[in-house]
Structure formats: structure tokens, C-alpha cells
Design a protein around this motif. Structure first.
Motif, PDB file in Angstrom:
ATOM      1  N   ARG A 116      24.283   6.131  -3.160  1.00 13.72           N
ATOM      2  CA  ARG A 116      23.364   5.039  -3.217  1.00 13.72           C
ATOM      3  C   ARG A 116      22.179   5.563  -2.648  1.00 13.72           C
ATOM      4  NH1 ARG A 116      24.545   0.006  -4.460  1.00 13.72           N
ATOM      5  NH2 ARG A 116      23.666  -0.843  -2.559  1.00 13.72           N
ATOM      6  N   LEU A 117      20.912   5.150  -2.923  1.00 11.20           N
ATOM      7  CA  LEU A 117      19.719   5.790  -2.260  1.00 11.20           C
ATOM      8  C   LEU A 117      18.676   4.814  -2.414  1.00 11.20           C
ATOM      9  CD1 LEU A 117      19.307   9.571  -3.852  1.00 11.20           C
ATOM     10  CD2 LEU A 117      20.496   9.037  -1.880  1.00 11.20           C
ATOM     11  N   ILE A 118      18.273   4.244  -1.125  1.00  8.58           N
ATOM     12  CA  ILE A 118      17.693   2.783  -1.287  1.00  8.58           C
ATOM     13  C   ILE A 118      16.367   3.027  -0.396  1.00  8.58           C
ATOM     14  CG2 ILE A 118      17.956   0.509  -0.595  1.00  8.58           C
ATOM     15  CD1 ILE A 118      20.898   0.543  -0.891  1.00  8.58           C
ATOM     16  N   GLY A 119      15.043   2.590  -0.937  1.00  7.15           N
ATOM     17  CA  GLY A 119      13.904   2.727  -0.533  1.00  7.15           C
ATOM     18  C   GLY A 119      13.105   1.588  -1.138  1.00  7.15           C
ATOM     19  N   ARG A 120      11.793   1.970  -0.930  1.00  9.71           N
ATOM     20  CA  ARG A 120      10.591   1.497  -1.897  1.00  9.71           C
ATOM     21  C   ARG A 120       9.906   2.426  -2.481  1.00  9.71           C
ATOM     22  NH1 ARG A 120      13.981  -1.724  -1.758  1.00  9.71           N
ATOM     23  NH2 ARG A 120      13.854  -3.927  -1.011  1.00  9.71           N
ATOM     24  N   GLN A 121       8.765   3.186  -1.569  1.00  9.59           N
ATOM     25  CA  GLN A 121       8.243   4.145  -2.222  1.00  9.59           C
ATOM     26  C   GLN A 121       8.681   5.675  -2.007  1.00  9.59           C
ATOM     27  OE1 GLN A 121       3.849   4.060  -1.667  1.00  9.59           O
ATOM     28  NE2 GLN A 121       3.611   6.042  -2.419  1.00  9.59           N
TER      29      GLN A 121
ATOM     30  N   GLY B 139       0.897  -1.127   0.009  1.00  5.02           N
ATOM     31  CA  GLY B 139      -0.184  -0.085  -0.036  1.00  5.02           C
ATOM     32  C   GLY B 139       0.874   1.111   0.019  1.00  5.02           C
ATOM     33  N   THR B 140       0.089   2.473   0.179  1.00  7.52           N
ATOM     34  CA  THR B 140       1.106   3.708   0.368  1.00  7.52           C
ATOM     35  C   THR B 140       1.762   3.944   1.510  1.00  7.52           C
ATOM     36  OG1 THR B 140      -0.952   4.549  -1.065  1.00  7.52           O
ATOM     37  CG2 THR B 140       0.544   6.072  -0.094  1.00  7.52           C
ATOM     38  N   HIS B 141       3.209   3.739   1.322  1.00  9.26           N
ATOM     39  CA  HIS B 141       3.952   3.864   2.588  1.00  9.26           C
ATOM     40  C   HIS B 141       5.006   4.657   1.936  1.00  9.26           C
ATOM     41  CE1 HIS B 141       2.084   1.254   5.347  1.00  9.26           C
ATOM     42  NE2 HIS B 141       1.592   0.410   4.290  1.00  9.26           N
ATOM     43  N   GLN B 142       4.974   5.912   2.025  1.00  9.55           N
ATOM     44  CA  GLN B 142       6.029   6.672   1.502  1.00  9.55           C
ATOM     45  C   GLN B 142       7.029   6.723   2.757  1.00  9.55           C
ATOM     46  OE1 GLN B 142       3.241  10.409   1.235  1.00  9.55           O
ATOM     47  NE2 GLN B 142       3.889  10.502  -0.729  1.00  9.55           N
ATOM     48  N   ALA B 143       8.362   6.507   2.161  1.00  8.76           N
ATOM     49  CA  ALA B 143       9.490   6.610   3.003  1.00  8.76           C
ATOM     50  C   ALA B 143      10.780   6.790   2.287  1.00  8.76           C
ATOM     51  CB  ALA B 143       9.541   4.804   3.562  1.00  8.76           C
ATOM     52  N   LEU B 144      10.860   8.285   2.353  1.00  7.57           N
ATOM     53  CA  LEU B 144      12.044   8.811   1.808  1.00  7.57           C
ATOM     54  C   LEU B 144      13.339   8.466   2.218  1.00  7.57           C
ATOM     55  CD1 LEU B 144       9.355  10.627   1.250  1.00  7.57           C
ATOM     56  CD2 LEU B 144      10.903  12.491   0.559  1.00  7.57           C
ATOM     57  N   ALA B 145      14.321   8.255   1.433  1.00  4.85           N
ATOM     58  CA  ALA B 145      15.773   8.304   1.925  1.00  4.85           C
ATOM     59  C   ALA B 145      16.485   9.444   1.957  1.00  4.85           C
ATOM     60  CB  ALA B 145      16.673   7.127   1.043  1.00  4.85           C
ATOM     61  N   LEU B 146      16.173  10.379   0.823  1.00  3.69           N
ATOM     62  CA  LEU B 146      16.656  11.503   0.819  1.00  3.69           C
ATOM     63  C   LEU B 146      15.903  12.751   0.033  1.00  3.69           C
ATOM     64  CD1 LEU B 146      19.108  13.704   0.797  1.00  3.69           C
ATOM     65  CD2 LEU B 146      19.698  12.756  -1.531  1.00  3.69           C
ATOM     66  N   ARG B 147      15.794  13.936   0.723  1.00  4.14           N
ATOM     67  CA  ARG B 147      14.704  15.056   0.319  1.00  4.14           C
ATOM     68  C   ARG B 147      15.618  16.158   0.156  1.00  4.14           C
ATOM     69  NH1 ARG B 147       9.236  17.491   2.847  1.00  4.14           N
ATOM     70  NH2 ARG B 147       9.239  19.369   1.736  1.00  4.14           N
ATOM     71  N   THR B 148      15.746  16.699  -1.113  1.00  2.00           N
ATOM     72  CA  THR B 148      16.263  18.027  -1.169  1.00  2.00           C
ATOM     73  C   THR B 148      15.308  19.177  -1.734  1.00  2.00           C
ATOM     74  OG1 THR B 148      17.158  17.526  -3.589  1.00  2.00           O
ATOM     75  CG2 THR B 148      18.427  16.831  -1.786  1.00  2.00           C
ATOM     76  N   ASP B 149      15.444  20.330  -1.169  1.00  2.00           N
ATOM     77  CA  ASP B 149      14.508  21.418  -1.548  1.00  2.00           C
ATOM     78  C   ASP B 149      15.054  22.417  -2.007  1.00  2.00           C
ATOM     79  OD1 ASP B 149      12.245  19.879  -0.384  1.00  2.00           O
ATOM     80  OD2 ASP B 149      12.095  21.325   1.362  1.00  2.00           O
ATOM     81  N   ALA B 150      16.561  22.578  -2.304  1.00  2.00           N
ATOM     82  CA  ALA B 150      16.901  23.890  -2.735  1.00  2.00           C
ATOM     83  C   ALA B 150      17.617  24.004  -3.848  1.00  2.00           C
ATOM     84  CB  ALA B 150      17.845  24.444  -1.385  1.00  2.00           C
TER      85      ALA B 150
END
Length: 320
Positions: free
Chosen positions: A146-151, A126-137
Motif C-alpha cells: 500500500r503506497l499512499i501519498g498525493r503528488q 500546488g507542486t508539492h512532490q512527496a514520494l512514498a517510495l522511489r526505486t532506481d534499480a
């Protein structure tokens, strides 16, 4: 690492943080106002690991208790406003605060690191957002990462919808199963591998989900890269290269010229087996807007009534 980020903020000048090989557990918040910062792993990317398990379905209060269990965020610290903005959300869930590393600072460079949201296959499809990295700038650079996750593994974002945030990703690896490279930044991915996995979601996975502002002509460019899927998808090729993210339009439906209209070009790259060769683009996220575009000569590439998802001069078993 959070202590080192706080020290770099207070130093008031460009800084470099070297991280020795090992596994470091917890979140890292890099606030706006941090001078240009370089963070690199003093070893191979797989030897320097930043990890945490956090799910967007948590309430803001539960998120705050989880990420600050060790007291790494305290009033007066540079990252305290970022932490408080998420902890005090009035929404039912933590949403896109559920990330391991989150930067709001221009001029960030990350190199030789593995960042993993270890939620991975501990939840259903299902919908399980799970970020490894977020950049806003703006002026964000990633190299040998290496960025590893699922959604929603990597969010290349712009925190101001009226301004472009430029992101460069080179020689890296990104893994996931649903919209795992997404956001509204103007991002260039070079010599990077994107790997779709079926361990949690056995069909219909999506690699890219840009939500580019309709007034900006450039979203994501993928060039000289490798897009692959695991054996589960190779046996049943249902993977999608991407879809638009019609962010904010769940109640109104897609509004041409108002709703984001994701822009993506994949060119001069190798696309492996496992992807739907007949319909490589999925309907849009949020609205389920069907994919449609024009292939006529002289077409308007920024026509807001159609999608802006393109392939050019790629190779692979199903590329025609």
C-alpha cells in the motif's frame, strides 16, 4: 529499519528483514551495493506502516536536518553517500530526494507493507512532490503493498538512462492525486488498484506519468487492474489516466528522439467513473505538449513525434 538495512549491506549476502506490526516513523535509504534484500511485514499490509512527512520544496539543508534529526545516517554507514548526495545538492530544493523509502539496490522485494508520505493534505494543491517510495534499480518486486501519498507517490525509476530497470508490482494499492505513478522504469502492474483522490486537488488529477527513454519500446504495462477515483471526481469527471513526462525539456521544448517519450499501455482492466471520457490523456508534464497519436493500421508505435499512451480491451462506465 535503517539499522537492519545497514546490517544486511554489511552481511554481504542475500537477506530478509521481517517487520512486526506497528508504525515506524522516518526515512529508509537502501544503497547500491546492498545484496538482494527482501523486506516484508509480518502481518497484513495495513498493520505494518512506514511513515514520514517530507516535501520536495524543502532546501537540501532543511531536508537533511529533517530526515537525520535522530542521527540515523552517520559517516561510515552504507547509506551515508546517498544521504550526502541529497544534503549537498546545489539546487534550490530537495526535489525527488523527498521520499520515505528509497532504494538503489537491485533485487529488492517489498511485501505486506504500507508506506505513506504523510504530507498528504497539509499543503495546497500546488507542486508539492512527496514520494512514498522511489526505486532506481533492476529486478524490483512489490507485492501486497500500500503506497499512499498525493503528488508523485511512487517513482519506478532507472538511475542509469542507458539501462532498463525492471519493476514488478502485484496485488497492491497506490493512492494519490498528481502523477502518482511515474518514472522511466520498465514496470508491469498486475491486479493493482490505482485510486485518484480529490481531497487536496479537486480537479484535473493524473494517475500515470512515465518518462520512458525514446529508444526503449516499453515503459509501463497495467493489466488486470482497477483504476478508480473518489466521489469528488465521480461528481465531476475531470481525472486523467495519464500524461507523458517530458523530463528536462522545460527550456528546449519537446525534442523528438531526445526528450523522454513516456510509454504506457492499460489493458484488460476496469476503469471506474471520474475520468474524462473525451480526453483521458492530459498534455505532457514539463512542456505541456498536447496529446497526439495515430490510430492508423500499421502505425509505428514508437514514433517519437507522437505520444505512446494506449488503452486496450478495458471495461468501465465511460470505456468505449
Amino acid at each position: 529499519m535503517q539499522e537492519a538495512v545497514n546490517a544486511a549491506y554489511r552481511a554481504g549476502e542475500p537477506s530478509t528483514i521481517a517487520i512486526l506490526p506497528g508504525t515506524y516513523t522516518g526515512t529508509v535509504l537502501i544503497p547500491a551495493g546492498t545484496p538482494p534484500l527482501t523486506v516484508y511485514g509480518a502481518g497484513r499490509p495495513g498493520e505494518v506502516r512506514l511513515e514520514f512527512q517530507v516535501d520536495a520544496t524543502l532546501t537540501p539543508a532543511a531536508w537533511a536536518a529533517l530526515v537525520n534529526a535522530d542521527g540515523r545516517y552517520a559517516e561510515g554507514d552504507p547509506a551515508w553517500p546517498m544521504f550526502q548526495a541529497c544534503a549537498n545538492r546545489t539546487s534550490a530544493t530537495a526535489g525527488l530526494c523527498a521520499t520515505v523509502v528509497w532504494s538503489q539496490s537491485p533485487g529488492l522485494k517489498l511485501k505486506n507493507l504500507t508506506i505513506t508520505n504523510t504530507l498528504l493534505d497539509t499543503v495546497d494543491r500546488g507542486t508539492h512532490q512527496a514520494l512514498a517510495l522511489r526505486t532506481d534499480a533492476d529486478r524490483t518486486q512489490l507485492e501486497a503493498m500500500r503506497l499512499i501519498g498525493r503528488q508523485d507517490t511512487f517513482m519506478a525509476n532507472a538511475d542509469d538512462v542507458a539501462r532498463i530497470a525492471r519493476v514488478s508490482v502485484r496485488d497492491s494499492y497506490i493512492e494519490g492525486d498528481t502523477d502518482f505513478v511515474f518514472g522511466r522504469a520498465a514496470a508491469v502492474f498486475e491486479r493493482t488498484r490505482f485510486h485518484l483522490v480529490s481531497s487536496r486537488k479537486a480537479s484535473g488529477g493524473v494517475v500515470f506519468a512515465p518518462n520512458t527513454d525514446p529508444h526503449f519500446p516499453y515503459g509501463f504495462l497495467v493489466t488486470h487492474s482497477l483504476i478508480t477515483a473518489d466521489n469528488g471526481y465521480a461528481a465531476a469527471p475531470t481525472g486523467y489516466l495519464g500524461r507523458a513526462w517530458d523530463q528536462g525539456a522545460s527550456a528546449t521544448g519537446y525534442l523528438p528522439g531526445v526528450t523522454p517519450n513516456g510509454q504506457l499501455v492499460i489493458r484488460d482492466s476496469l476503469i471506474g467513473a471520474g475520468f474524462n471520457a473525451v480526453t483521458p490523456w492530459a498534455p505532457a508534464a514539463t512542456t505541456s505538449r498536447p496529446f497526439t497519436t495515430s490510430v492508423e493500421a500499421g502505425r509505428d508505435l514508437d514514433d517519437v513525434t507522437t505520444n505512446r499512451l494506449w488503452e486496450y480491451r478495458n471495461l468501465g462506465p465511460d470505456v468505449r
